[in-house]
Design a protein around this motif. Structure first.
Motif, PDB file in Angstrom:
ATOM      1  N   LEU A  14      -3.939   5.318   9.628  1.00  0.00           N
ATOM      2  CA  LEU A  14      -3.864   4.729   8.291  1.00  0.00           C
ATOM      3  C   LEU A  14      -5.228   4.732   7.607  1.00  0.00           C
ATOM      4  O   LEU A  14      -5.309   4.953   6.391  1.00  0.00           O
ATOM      5  N   ARG A  15      -6.287   4.498   8.360  1.00  0.00           N
ATOM      6  CA  ARG A  15      -7.638   4.573   7.780  1.00  0.00           C
ATOM      7  C   ARG A  15      -7.908   5.971   7.229  1.00  0.00           C
ATOM      8  O   ARG A  15      -8.472   6.133   6.159  1.00  0.00           O
ATOM      9  N   LYS A  16      -7.504   6.965   7.991  1.00  0.00           N
ATOM     10  CA  LYS A  16      -7.688   8.351   7.563  1.00  0.00           C
ATOM     11  C   LYS A  16      -6.877   8.614   6.294  1.00  0.00           C
ATOM     12  O   LYS A  16      -7.363   9.261   5.361  1.00  0.00           O
ATOM     13  N   GLU A  17      -5.653   8.108   6.253  1.00  0.00           N
ATOM     14  CA  GLU A  17      -4.805   8.286   5.075  1.00  0.00           C
ATOM     15  C   GLU A  17      -5.427   7.631   3.844  1.00  0.00           C
ATOM     16  O   GLU A  17      -5.442   8.219   2.761  1.00  0.00           O
ATOM     17  N   VAL A  18      -5.958   6.422   4.008  1.00  0.00           N
ATOM     18  CA  VAL A  18      -6.604   5.733   2.888  1.00  0.00           C
ATOM     19  C   VAL A  18      -7.797   6.544   2.394  1.00  0.00           C
ATOM     20  O   VAL A  18      -7.990   6.710   1.180  1.00  0.00           O
ATOM     21  N   LYS A  19      -8.577   7.055   3.319  1.00  0.00           N
ATOM     22  CA  LYS A  19      -9.740   7.857   2.949  1.00  0.00           C
ATOM     23  C   LYS A  19      -9.317   9.101   2.155  1.00  0.00           C
ATOM     24  O   LYS A  19      -9.928   9.446   1.134  1.00  0.00           O
ATOM     25  N   ARG A  61      -0.602  -0.676   3.471  1.00  0.00           N
ATOM     26  CA  ARG A  61      -0.123  -0.408   4.838  1.00  0.00           C
ATOM     27  C   ARG A  61      -1.237  -0.636   5.859  1.00  0.00           C
ATOM     28  O   ARG A  61      -1.007  -1.202   6.928  1.00  0.00           O
ATOM     29  N   LEU A  62      -2.444  -0.219   5.503  1.00  0.00           N
ATOM     30  CA  LEU A  62      -3.585  -0.431   6.405  1.00  0.00           C
ATOM     31  C   LEU A  62      -3.861  -1.917   6.579  1.00  0.00           C
ATOM     32  O   LEU A  62      -4.058  -2.392   7.701  1.00  0.00           O
ATOM     33  N   GLU A  63      -3.865  -2.664   5.507  1.00  0.00           N
ATOM     34  CA  GLU A  63      -4.108  -4.107   5.595  1.00  0.00           C
ATOM     35  C   GLU A  63      -3.048  -4.791   6.445  1.00  0.00           C
ATOM     36  O   GLU A  63      -3.361  -5.665   7.257  1.00  0.00           O
ATOM     37  N   ALA A  64      -1.793  -4.390   6.285  1.00  0.00           N
ATOM     38  CA  ALA A  64      -0.707  -4.971   7.087  1.00  0.00           C
ATOM     39  C   ALA A  64      -0.888  -4.641   8.560  1.00  0.00           C
ATOM     40  O   ALA A  64      -0.696  -5.501   9.425  1.00  0.00           O
ATOM     41  N   ALA A  65      -1.296  -3.408   8.869  1.00  0.00           N
ATOM     42  CA  ALA A  65      -1.504  -3.009  10.266  1.00  0.00           C
ATOM     43  C   ALA A  65      -2.671  -3.780  10.869  1.00  0.00           C
ATOM     44  O   ALA A  65      -2.589  -4.225  12.012  1.00  0.00           O
ATOM     45  N   GLU A  66      -3.736  -3.941  10.119  1.00  0.00           N
ATOM     46  CA  GLU A  66      -4.897  -4.687  10.636  1.00  0.00           C
ATOM     47  C   GLU A  66      -4.554  -6.157  10.837  1.00  0.00           C
ATOM     48  O   GLU A  66      -4.987  -6.762  11.815  1.00  0.00           O
ATOM     49  N   LEU A  67      -3.732  -6.692   9.957  1.00  0.00           N
ATOM     50  CA  LEU A  67      -3.312  -8.082  10.105  1.00  0.00           C
ATOM     51  C   LEU A  67      -2.440  -8.256  11.343  1.00  0.00           C
ATOM     52  O   LEU A  67      -2.616  -9.217  12.095  1.00  0.00           O
ATOM     53  N   SER A  68      -1.544  -7.313  11.602  1.00  0.00           N
ATOM     54  CA  SER A  68      -0.682  -7.420  12.784  1.00  0.00           C
ATOM     55  C   SER A  68      -1.485  -7.273  14.070  1.00  0.00           C
ATOM     56  O   SER A  68      -1.121  -7.842  15.090  1.00  0.00           O
ATOM     57  N   GLU A  69      -2.581  -6.510  14.042  1.00  0.00           N
ATOM     58  CA  GLU A  69      -3.441  -6.393  15.227  1.00  0.00           C
ATOM     59  C   GLU A  69      -4.128  -7.716  15.536  1.00  0.00           C
ATOM     60  O   GLU A  69      -4.367  -8.038  16.694  1.00  0.00           O
ATOM     61  N   ARG A  99      -1.320  -2.035  22.464  1.00  0.00           N
ATOM     62  CA  ARG A  99      -2.617  -2.123  21.776  1.00  0.00           C
ATOM     63  C   ARG A  99      -3.154  -0.739  21.449  1.00  0.00           C
ATOM     64  O   ARG A  99      -3.621  -0.480  20.340  1.00  0.00           O
ATOM     65  N   ALA A 100      -3.065   0.162  22.406  1.00  0.00           N
ATOM     66  CA  ALA A 100      -3.545   1.528  22.180  1.00  0.00           C
ATOM     67  C   ALA A 100      -2.735   2.209  21.077  1.00  0.00           C
ATOM     68  O   ALA A 100      -3.299   2.895  20.219  1.00  0.00           O
ATOM     69  N   TYR A 101      -1.445   1.985  21.076  1.00  0.00           N
ATOM     70  CA  TYR A 101      -0.587   2.568  20.045  1.00  0.00           C
ATOM     71  C   TYR A 101      -0.953   2.005  18.671  1.00  0.00           C
ATOM     72  O   TYR A 101      -1.092   2.757  17.701  1.00  0.00           O
ATOM     73  N   GLU A 102      -1.117   0.689  18.589  1.00  0.00           N
ATOM     74  CA  GLU A 102      -1.468   0.062  17.315  1.00  0.00           C
ATOM     75  C   GLU A 102      -2.828   0.545  16.818  1.00  0.00           C
ATOM     76  O   GLU A 102      -3.010   0.779  15.626  1.00  0.00           O
ATOM     77  N   GLU A 103      -3.778   0.687  17.728  1.00  0.00           N
ATOM     78  CA  GLU A 103      -5.102   1.185  17.336  1.00  0.00           C
ATOM     79  C   GLU A 103      -5.003   2.608  16.803  1.00  0.00           C
ATOM     80  O   GLU A 103      -5.655   2.953  15.817  1.00  0.00           O
ATOM     81  N   ASP A 132      -0.406   5.793  -4.917  1.00  0.00           N
ATOM     82  CA  ASP A 132      -0.392   6.255  -3.520  1.00  0.00           C
ATOM     83  C   ASP A 132      -1.552   5.650  -2.738  1.00  0.00           C
ATOM     84  O   ASP A 132      -1.390   5.230  -1.587  1.00  0.00           O
ATOM     85  N   TYR A 133      -2.713   5.605  -3.353  1.00  0.00           N
ATOM     86  CA  TYR A 133      -3.897   5.013  -2.719  1.00  0.00           C
ATOM     87  C   TYR A 133      -3.664   3.526  -2.447  1.00  0.00           C
ATOM     88  O   TYR A 133      -3.935   3.041  -1.340  1.00  0.00           O
ATOM     89  N   ARG A 134      -3.148   2.807  -3.445  1.00  0.00           N
ATOM     90  CA  ARG A 134      -2.901   1.376  -3.288  1.00  0.00           C
ATOM     91  C   ARG A 134      -1.894   1.109  -2.162  1.00  0.00           C
ATOM     92  O   ARG A 134      -2.084   0.220  -1.334  1.00  0.00           O
ATOM     93  N   GLU A 135      -0.828   1.909  -2.109  1.00  0.00           N
ATOM     94  CA  GLU A 135       0.185   1.742  -1.063  1.00  0.00           C
ATOM     95  C   GLU A 135      -0.404   2.020   0.324  1.00  0.00           C
ATOM     96  O   GLU A 135      -0.094   1.309   1.291  1.00  0.00           O
ATOM     97  N   ALA A 136      -1.241   3.016   0.434  1.00  0.00           N
ATOM     98  CA  ALA A 136      -1.894   3.327   1.717  1.00  0.00           C
ATOM     99  C   ALA A 136      -2.788   2.163   2.141  1.00  0.00           C
ATOM    100  O   ALA A 136      -2.809   1.788   3.319  1.00  0.00           O
ATOM    101  N   ARG A 137      -3.522   1.593   1.198  1.00  0.00           N
ATOM    102  CA  ARG A 137      -4.374   0.433   1.512  1.00  0.00           C
ATOM    103  C   ARG A 137      -3.546  -0.745   1.970  1.00  0.00           C
ATOM    104  O   ARG A 137      -3.923  -1.466   2.912  1.00  0.00           O
TER     105      ARG A 137
END
Length: 122
Positions: A67-72, A112-120, A57-61, A105-110
């Motif tokens: 990823l949030r930072k990358e999207v920003k 990846r973030l959505e996929a990570a949040e979904l897996s959490e 959980r800590a690793y995923e967070e 690049d922005y769309r791809e980062a978003r």
């Protein structure tokens, strides 16, 4: 949470390592293992699983935060290189900018973030 089959396999390996199948031996290290059998079993069944889950959980967070930072950063790049108004209020890129590299690049980062949040969540 780790895959249940992989977790069971790992627990079986630990039981083999601690030689739970040789309970009839009662000398040296085997005597100690027999005396600590309940503690070892609790560790394998409960403590280890809880610890692994907490660390995952800590690793995923941490991954999600990166990823949030990358999207920003990608959003900022789009706004600086294309237009301040290239990104709509819902976070999507306006049609006329979508094929440009910064927007992709922005769309791809978003994504990846959505996929990570979904897996959490699962």
């Amino acid at each position: 949470m780790p895959d249940p089959d992989e977790l069971q396999h790992f627990q079986d390996i630990l039981r083999d390592l601690f030689q739970f199948d040789v309970a009839d031996l009662d000398f040296g290290v085997y005597r100690i293992l027999n005396e600590k059998r309940d503690d070892i079993e609790r560790f394998i069944e409960e403590d280890l699983v809880e610890g692994v889950c907490e660390e995952l959980r800590a690793y995923e967070e941490g991954q999600t935060e990166a990823l949030r930072k990358e999207v920003k950063e990608e959003k900022q790049t789009v706004q600086e290189t294309l237009s301040e108004y290239a990104i709509q209020s819902d976070g999507t890129v306006k049609e006329k900018y979508r094929d440009l590299k910064a927007a992709q690049d922005y769309r791809e980062a978003r994504e990846r973030l959505e996929a990570a949040e979904l897996s959490e969540e699962t």
